[in-house]
Design a protein around this motif. Structure first.
Motif, PDB file in Angstrom:
ATOM      1  N   CYS A  45       0.815  -1.215   0.000  1.00  0.00           N
ATOM      2  CA  CYS A  45       0.000   0.000   0.000  1.00  0.00           C
ATOM      3  C   CYS A  45       0.851   1.269   0.000  1.00  0.00           C
ATOM      4  O   CYS A  45       0.556   2.212  -0.732  1.00  0.00           O
ATOM      5  CB  CYS A  45      -0.939   0.003   1.198  1.00  0.00           C
ATOM      6  SG  CYS A  45      -2.177  -1.324   1.156  1.00  0.00           S
ATOM      7  N   ALA A  46       1.894   1.313   0.806  1.00  0.00           N
ATOM      8  CA  ALA A  46       2.730   2.517   0.884  1.00  0.00           C
ATOM      9  C   ALA A  46       3.415   2.792  -0.449  1.00  0.00           C
ATOM     10  O   ALA A  46       3.551   3.953  -0.859  1.00  0.00           O
ATOM     11  CB  ALA A  46       3.772   2.369   1.989  1.00  0.00           C
ATOM     12  N   GLN A  47       3.846   1.747  -1.138  1.00  0.00           N
ATOM     13  CA  GLN A  47       4.473   1.926  -2.448  1.00  0.00           C
ATOM     14  C   GLN A  47       3.466   2.461  -3.456  1.00  0.00           C
ATOM     15  O   GLN A  47       3.783   3.335  -4.260  1.00  0.00           O
ATOM     16  CB  GLN A  47       5.050   0.594  -2.939  1.00  0.00           C
ATOM     17  CG  GLN A  47       6.193   0.083  -2.097  1.00  0.00           C
ATOM     18  CD  GLN A  47       6.536  -1.353  -2.448  1.00  0.00           C
ATOM     19  OE1 GLN A  47       5.670  -2.222  -2.477  1.00  0.00           O
ATOM     20  NE2 GLN A  47       7.805  -1.581  -2.715  1.00  0.00           N
ATOM     21  N   VAL A  48       2.270   1.926  -3.418  1.00  0.00           N
ATOM     22  CA  VAL A  48       1.209   2.384  -4.323  1.00  0.00           C
ATOM     23  C   VAL A  48       0.878   3.843  -4.025  1.00  0.00           C
ATOM     24  O   VAL A  48       0.725   4.654  -4.940  1.00  0.00           O
ATOM     25  CB  VAL A  48      -0.037   1.488  -4.232  1.00  0.00           C
ATOM     26  CG1 VAL A  48      -1.209   2.091  -4.982  1.00  0.00           C
ATOM     27  CG2 VAL A  48       0.281   0.096  -4.766  1.00  0.00           C
ATOM     28  N   ALA A  49       0.776   4.197  -2.755  1.00  0.00           N
ATOM     29  CA  ALA A  49       0.447   5.575  -2.374  1.00  0.00           C
ATOM     30  C   ALA A  49       1.462   6.564  -2.935  1.00  0.00           C
ATOM     31  O   ALA A  49       1.095   7.665  -3.338  1.00  0.00           O
ATOM     32  CB  ALA A  49       0.367   5.696  -0.857  1.00  0.00           C
TER      33      ALA A  49
ATOM     34  N   LEU B 140       0.902   7.304   7.324  1.00  0.00           N
ATOM     35  CA  LEU B 140       1.906   7.803   8.258  1.00  0.00           C
ATOM     36  C   LEU B 140       1.820   7.073   9.591  1.00  0.00           C
ATOM     37  O   LEU B 140       2.837   6.685  10.168  1.00  0.00           O
ATOM     38  CB  LEU B 140       1.717   9.306   8.473  1.00  0.00           C
ATOM     39  CG  LEU B 140       2.041  10.195   7.280  1.00  0.00           C
ATOM     40  CD1 LEU B 140       1.636  11.626   7.569  1.00  0.00           C
ATOM     41  CD2 LEU B 140       3.514  10.105   6.925  1.00  0.00           C
ATOM     42  N   ARG B 141       0.616   6.867  10.075  1.00  0.00           N
ATOM     43  CA  ARG B 141       0.396   6.207  11.356  1.00  0.00           C
ATOM     44  C   ARG B 141       0.854   4.752  11.320  1.00  0.00           C
ATOM     45  O   ARG B 141       1.402   4.238  12.279  1.00  0.00           O
ATOM     46  CB  ARG B 141      -1.082   6.302  11.725  1.00  0.00           C
ATOM     47  CG  ARG B 141      -1.428   5.783  13.087  1.00  0.00           C
ATOM     48  CD  ARG B 141      -2.906   5.956  13.440  1.00  0.00           C
ATOM     49  NE  ARG B 141      -3.804   5.463  12.412  1.00  0.00           N
ATOM     50  CZ  ARG B 141      -4.540   6.234  11.602  1.00  0.00           C
ATOM     51  NH1 ARG B 141      -4.493   7.544  11.694  1.00  0.00           N
ATOM     52  NH2 ARG B 141      -5.336   5.708  10.701  1.00  0.00           N
ATOM     53  N   ASP B 142       0.643   4.083  10.184  1.00  0.00           N
ATOM     54  CA  ASP B 142       1.000   2.671  10.059  1.00  0.00           C
ATOM     55  C   ASP B 142       2.478   2.471   9.769  1.00  0.00           C
ATOM     56  O   ASP B 142       2.911   1.361   9.520  1.00  0.00           O
ATOM     57  CB  ASP B 142       0.184   2.009   8.938  1.00  0.00           C
ATOM     58  CG  ASP B 142      -1.299   1.938   9.261  1.00  0.00           C
ATOM     59  OD1 ASP B 142      -1.668   2.113  10.441  1.00  0.00           O
ATOM     60  OD2 ASP B 142      -2.083   1.725   8.322  1.00  0.00           O
ATOM     61  N   GLY B 143       3.236   3.533   9.756  1.00  0.00           N
ATOM     62  CA  GLY B 143       4.665   3.413   9.514  1.00  0.00           C
ATOM     63  C   GLY B 143       5.008   3.288   8.048  1.00  0.00           C
ATOM     64  O   GLY B 143       6.056   2.787   7.686  1.00  0.00           O
ATOM     65  N   GLY B 144       4.125   3.697   7.167  1.00  0.00           N
ATOM     66  CA  GLY B 144       4.445   3.728   5.739  1.00  0.00           C
ATOM     67  C   GLY B 144       4.126   2.479   4.975  1.00  0.00           C
ATOM     68  O   GLY B 144       4.407   2.387   3.800  1.00  0.00           O
ATOM     69  N   GLY B 145       3.567   1.481   5.584  1.00  0.00           N
ATOM     70  CA  GLY B 145       3.209   0.304   4.800  1.00  0.00           C
ATOM     71  C   GLY B 145       2.978  -0.916   5.645  1.00  0.00           C
ATOM     72  O   GLY B 145       3.212  -0.915   6.841  1.00  0.00           O
TER      73      GLY B 145
END
Length: 85
Positions: A3-7, A72-77
């Protein structure tokens, strides 16, 4: 992709500004991940509103802000499998 990479590349993906291989990986993830799929829909709604020179729907803006905050809360991914809930 996670998810973080996609974001990080979602906007460029929706604008057709990333390479074909990455675009395929993003498309696969967005199709499989409910969370990222919803965010892609929100981006599209905002983009369409701006193209019509209208203010984006307040709920779309709020959802996009919440998505960014959650990353941000999840630590980026996520380190586990894609979110499909």
């Amino acid at each position: 992709m996670q998810c973080a990479q996609v974001a990080q590349v979602l906007q460029a993906y929706l604008d057709g500004e990333i390479d074909e291989a990455t675009a395929r990986r993003v498309a696969d993830h967005v199709e499989d991940c409910r969370r990222c799929g919803l965010e892609a829909t929100v981006y599209r709604e905002i983009k369409a509103s701006l193209a019509r020179r209208q203010a984006p729907p307040p709920d779309a803006v709020a959802r996009l802000e919440a998505f960014g905050e959650s990353l941000l809360r999840d630590g980026g991914g996520r380190s586990g499998p894609r979110e499909n809930a």
